[in-house]
Each structure stands twice: as C-alpha cells, then as structure tokens.
Design a protein around this motif. Structure first.
Motif, PDB file in Angstrom:
ATOM      1  N   LEU A 174     -52.136 -44.684  37.903  1.00 37.22           N
ATOM      2  CA  LEU A 174     -51.401 -45.847  38.399  1.00 37.22           C
ATOM      3  C   LEU A 174     -51.879 -47.139  37.743  1.00 37.22           C
ATOM      4  O   LEU A 174     -51.072 -48.009  37.412  1.00 37.22           O
ATOM      5  N   VAL A 175     -53.177 -47.272  37.543  1.00 32.68           N
ATOM      6  CA  VAL A 175     -53.715 -48.464  36.878  1.00 32.68           C
ATOM      7  C   VAL A 175     -53.203 -48.528  35.435  1.00 32.68           C
ATOM      8  O   VAL A 175     -52.804 -49.592  34.957  1.00 32.68           O
ATOM      9  N   LYS A 211     -44.338 -53.783  39.127  1.00 32.34           N
ATOM     10  CA  LYS A 211     -45.765 -54.020  39.351  1.00 32.34           C
ATOM     11  C   LYS A 211     -46.077 -54.003  40.848  1.00 32.34           C
ATOM     12  O   LYS A 211     -47.086 -53.443  41.268  1.00 32.34           O
ATOM     13  N   GLY A 212     -45.186 -54.582  41.657  1.00 32.72           N
ATOM     14  CA  GLY A 212     -45.379 -54.578  43.099  1.00 32.72           C
ATOM     15  C   GLY A 212     -45.330 -53.179  43.685  1.00 32.72           C
ATOM     16  O   GLY A 212     -46.115 -52.839  44.580  1.00 32.72           O
ATOM     17  N   LYS A 220     -48.396 -51.327  45.575  1.00 30.58           N
ATOM     18  CA  LYS A 220     -48.225 -50.803  46.927  1.00 30.58           C
ATOM     19  C   LYS A 220     -48.698 -49.359  47.005  1.00 30.58           C
ATOM     20  O   LYS A 220     -49.382 -48.970  47.943  1.00 30.58           O
ATOM     21  N   GLU A 221     -48.370 -48.566  45.993  1.00 22.60           N
ATOM     22  CA  GLU A 221     -48.806 -47.168  45.974  1.00 22.60           C
ATOM     23  C   GLU A 221     -50.316 -47.068  45.770  1.00 22.60           C
ATOM     24  O   GLU A 221     -50.983 -46.261  46.406  1.00 22.60           O
ATOM     25  N   GLY A 257     -50.522 -51.332  50.147  1.00 16.87           N
ATOM     26  CA  GLY A 257     -49.818 -52.527  50.592  1.00 16.87           C
ATOM     27  C   GLY A 257     -50.363 -53.725  49.861  1.00 16.87           C
ATOM     28  O   GLY A 257     -51.295 -53.627  49.075  1.00 16.87           O
ATOM     29  N   GLN A 258     -49.781 -54.885  50.142  1.00 18.67           N
ATOM     30  CA  GLN A 258     -50.264 -56.097  49.501  1.00 18.67           C
ATOM     31  C   GLN A 258     -49.842 -57.302  50.324  1.00 18.67           C
ATOM     32  O   GLN A 258     -48.796 -57.293  50.965  1.00 18.67           O
TER      33      GLN A 258
END
Length: 60
Positions: free
Chosen positions: A30-31, A45-46, A50-51, A55-56
């Motif tokens: 993911l990174v 990107k959001g 989130k994954e 969350g953010q």
C-alpha cells in the motif's frame, strides 16, 4: 494470545508469524502504491490511506 496481541501489548512476540508477515507485506504494498500515485490524485491517495491507516482526520 496471538503474536499480534503480544506485539500490541508490548510483550515479546514472533515477528516471523505468518499473520503478522501478511499484514506487513500488505502495508508495504500500500505504501508503494501510495508513493506511485500521482500527487494530484487526492481521491486515490485518500482511499489508500484509509485502507492503510483505517481512517484519517481532516488534517492528515
């Protein structure tokens, strides 16, 4: 107690545990995906954040 539970509790744990390794590889992927996403693609990107983070907040 699982190795993840031990880790989160600050106890000694086996970092070679298959479940932990699966999560580690997923996070690395993911990174990598986040870093390869265009800087102006805030939606993707959001979604990745989130994954990855669960969350953010609005000031992430």
């Amino acid at each position: 107690m699982t190795e993840k539970e031990k880790m989160l509790a600050g106890q000694l744990y086996d970092c070679g545990d298959p479940a932990l390794l699966k999560q580690w590889h997923k996070a690395k992927d993911l990174v990598r995906e986040y870093n390869q996403t265009a800087s102006d693609d805030s939606v993707k990107k959001g979604q990745i954040l989130k994954e990855l983070l669960g969350g953010q907040g609005k000031n992430l």
